[in-house]
Write a protein that holds these residues in place. Structure first.
Motif, mmCIF file in Angstrom:
data_model
loop_
_atom_site.group_PDB
_atom_site.id
_atom_site.type_symbol
_atom_site.label_atom_id
_atom_site.label_comp_id
_atom_site.label_asym_id
_atom_site.label_seq_id
_atom_site.Cartn_x
_atom_site.Cartn_y
_atom_site.Cartn_z
ATOM 1 N N ALA A 102 1.140 -1.294 -0.140
ATOM 2 C CA ALA A 102 0.058 0.194 0.084
ATOM 3 C C ALA A 102 0.761 1.425 0.174
ATOM 4 O O ALA A 102 2.189 1.310 0.649
ATOM 5 C CB ALA A 102 -0.593 -0.311 1.308
ATOM 6 N N ALA A 103 0.891 2.807 -0.672
ATOM 7 C CA ALA A 103 1.666 3.680 -1.020
ATOM 8 C C ALA A 103 1.184 4.296 0.018
ATOM 9 O O ALA A 103 -0.228 4.520 0.731
ATOM 10 C CB ALA A 103 0.952 3.839 -2.298
ATOM 11 N N ALA A 104 1.940 5.139 0.421
ATOM 12 C CA ALA A 104 1.904 5.732 2.452
ATOM 13 C C ALA A 104 0.007 7.119 1.780
ATOM 14 O O ALA A 104 0.395 7.165 0.817
ATOM 15 C CB ALA A 104 3.142 6.702 2.001
ATOM 16 N N SER A 105 -0.497 6.929 2.651
ATOM 17 C CA SER A 105 -1.559 7.755 2.630
ATOM 18 C C SER A 105 -1.963 8.818 3.525
ATOM 19 O O SER A 105 -1.602 9.283 4.803
ATOM 20 C CB SER A 105 -2.725 6.586 2.434
ATOM 21 O OG SER A 105 -2.692 6.164 3.678
ATOM 22 N N GLY A 106 -2.877 9.773 3.211
ATOM 23 C CA GLY A 106 -2.921 10.861 4.062
ATOM 24 C C GLY A 106 -2.289 11.238 3.702
ATOM 25 O O GLY A 106 -0.841 11.774 3.351
ATOM 26 N N SER A 107 -2.360 12.892 4.802
ATOM 27 C CA SER A 107 -1.292 14.209 5.277
ATOM 28 C C SER A 107 -0.344 13.520 6.006
ATOM 29 O O SER A 107 -0.727 13.874 7.236
ATOM 30 C CB SER A 107 -1.713 15.140 4.904
ATOM 31 O OG SER A 107 -1.218 16.117 5.732
ATOM 32 N N PRO A 108 0.895 13.892 5.942
ATOM 33 C CA PRO A 108 2.444 13.744 7.057
ATOM 34 C C PRO A 108 1.724 14.629 7.411
ATOM 35 O O PRO A 108 2.204 14.966 9.313
ATOM 36 C CB PRO A 108 3.322 14.119 6.355
ATOM 37 C CG PRO A 108 2.999 13.212 5.239
ATOM 38 C CD PRO A 108 1.247 13.596 4.590
ATOM 39 N N GLU A 109 1.835 16.177 6.923
ATOM 40 C CA GLU A 109 1.628 17.369 8.056
ATOM 41 C C GLU A 109 0.283 17.382 8.495
ATOM 42 O O GLU A 109 0.663 18.124 9.970
ATOM 43 C CB GLU A 109 1.509 18.520 6.911
ATOM 44 C CG GLU A 109 2.752 19.029 5.872
ATOM 45 C CD GLU A 109 2.714 17.922 4.750
ATOM 46 O OE1 GLU A 109 1.375 17.182 5.070
ATOM 47 O OE2 GLU A 109 3.794 17.858 4.158
ATOM 48 N N TYR A 110 -0.251 16.742 8.260
ATOM 49 C CA TYR A 110 -2.081 16.805 9.437
ATOM 50 C C TYR A 110 -1.805 15.419 10.812
ATOM 51 O O TYR A 110 -1.912 16.473 11.260
ATOM 52 C CB TYR A 110 -3.477 16.250 8.491
ATOM 53 C CG TYR A 110 -3.803 14.883 9.703
ATOM 54 C CD1 TYR A 110 -5.142 16.419 10.288
ATOM 55 C CD2 TYR A 110 -4.280 13.931 9.528
ATOM 56 C CE1 TYR A 110 -5.728 15.815 11.029
ATOM 57 C CE2 TYR A 110 -4.371 13.521 10.806
ATOM 58 C CZ TYR A 110 -5.848 14.405 11.181
ATOM 59 O OH TYR A 110 -6.729 13.571 11.876
ATOM 60 N N ALA A 111 -0.959 14.673 10.193
ATOM 61 C CA ALA A 111 -0.677 13.573 11.618
ATOM 62 C C ALA A 111 0.111 14.027 12.550
ATOM 63 O O ALA A 111 -0.344 14.190 13.198
ATOM 64 C CB ALA A 111 0.397 11.903 10.958
ATOM 65 N N GLY A 112 1.409 15.464 11.812
ATOM 66 C CA GLY A 112 2.030 15.892 12.820
ATOM 67 C C GLY A 112 1.507 16.934 13.810
ATOM 68 O O GLY A 112 1.781 16.743 14.590
ATOM 69 N N LEU A 113 0.437 17.677 13.213
ATOM 70 C CA LEU A 113 0.140 18.299 13.506
ATOM 71 C C LEU A 113 -0.373 18.369 14.629
ATOM 72 O O LEU A 113 -0.949 18.282 16.239
ATOM 73 C CB LEU A 113 -0.376 19.699 12.946
ATOM 74 C CG LEU A 113 0.674 20.642 11.859
ATOM 75 C CD1 LEU A 113 -0.347 21.187 10.923
ATOM 76 C CD2 LEU A 113 1.213 21.870 13.147
ATOM 77 N N ALA A 114 -1.108 16.916 14.115
ATOM 78 C CA ALA A 114 -2.729 16.378 15.497
ATOM 79 C C ALA A 114 -2.112 15.569 16.280
ATOM 80 O O ALA A 114 -2.495 15.605 17.251
ATOM 81 C CB ALA A 114 -3.697 15.929 14.441
ATOM 82 N N THR A 115 -1.184 15.465 16.338
ATOM 83 C CA THR A 115 -0.359 14.058 17.168
ATOM 84 C C THR A 115 0.459 14.748 18.302
ATOM 85 O O THR A 115 0.186 15.217 19.529
ATOM 86 C CB THR A 115 0.879 13.308 16.796
ATOM 87 O OG1 THR A 115 0.547 12.124 15.709
ATOM 88 C CG2 THR A 115 1.426 12.500 17.560
#
Length: 245
Positions: A102-115
């Motif tokens: 599976a290709a990496a999905s979603g926004s890394p920026e979102y994941a980092g900021l939300a975490t």
């Protein structure tokens, strides 16, 4: 706000049982053409190297002809790949099958900021869940503002939310009217396991913020985190309700 009562087990019990989604970019079994094909894909994903039909027959117990049908469907769907084994002796080499990563999905920026947001709230806020929901609501409003054309009607708004969640990496699987949505992946899975109330409140806030931005009702919207094996459950209204698209 978060409703764990839709499952017979409590949230800690569900988490201990291994319920919940995969990491974003993980298994793609939810994309398989049917449950039987999904089971074959899951077996392929567990292999360290491409395997033959004979090896899969031993691993799954399925008849070789049945396996070939499922494998052909997975190859056609782009979820598995087929190649010839190296020649050894007489006869045509066997086919080898492997799952397509599976290709990496979603926004890394979102994941980092939300975490970072969720963890900061968990450490410092007196009401981390409520503040997380408020932050998620504002986030959902901004995400909704970027969607064109603007959804019109309750069902269209719910489908718009499914699109937003897909873009963030949740791999949503919705019913026809987007009333019930299985979130099969989570871009913040490790943080959600550590602080489920806070992280899942951010996600629920995003959903409610987007719906409200599009003029849809949010009173029946609930999120059941780690609801079942393979997913969280998002409810955005009663299935079959006669609202307009």
């Amino acid at each position: 706000m978060i409703n764990p009562t839709a499952s017979p087990a409590t949230l800690p019990e569900r988490m201990a049982a291994g319920f919940g989604p995969s990491p974003a970019g993980g298994s793609r079994t939810h994309e398989a053409p049917g449950r039987a094909a999904a089971a074959v894909l899951a077996t392929l994903e567990q292999q360290d190297a491409p395997v033959t039909v004979a090896a899969l027959t031993e691993a799954t117990g399925h008849h070789p002809n049945t396996l070939r049908e499922h494998l052909d469907a997975l190859v056609e769907a782009g979820l598995a790949e087929r190649s010839r084994a190296a020649a050894s002796g007489r006869g045509r080499p066997a086919w080898l099958y492997a799952a397509v990563p599976a290709a990496a999905s979603g926004s890394p920026e979102y994941a980092g900021l939300a975490t970072a947001l969720a963890m900061q709230l968990a450490r410092t806020s007196e009401d981390a869940r409520e503040e997380a929901a408020t932050a998620g609501h504002a986030w959902g409003d901004r995400l909704a503002d970027a969607v064109r054309p603007r959804p019109r009607g309750a069902v269209a708004a719910r489908r718009g939310v499914v699109g937003v969640l897909d873009g963030l990496g949740f791999a949503p699987d919705a019913d026809d009217r987007a009333s019930e949505v299985r979130l099969r992946q989570c871009p913040l899975l490790e943080a959600a396991r550590e602080q489920p109330d806070v992280v899942c409140s951010v996600h629920l806030g995003i959903v409610r913020g987007a719906l409200r931005a599009w003029g849809a009702e949010t009173g029946e919207v609930t999120l059941v985190p780690f609801a079942e094996a393979g997913s969280c459950l998002l409810h955005m209204g009663a299935p079959g309700r006669s609202d307009r698209c």
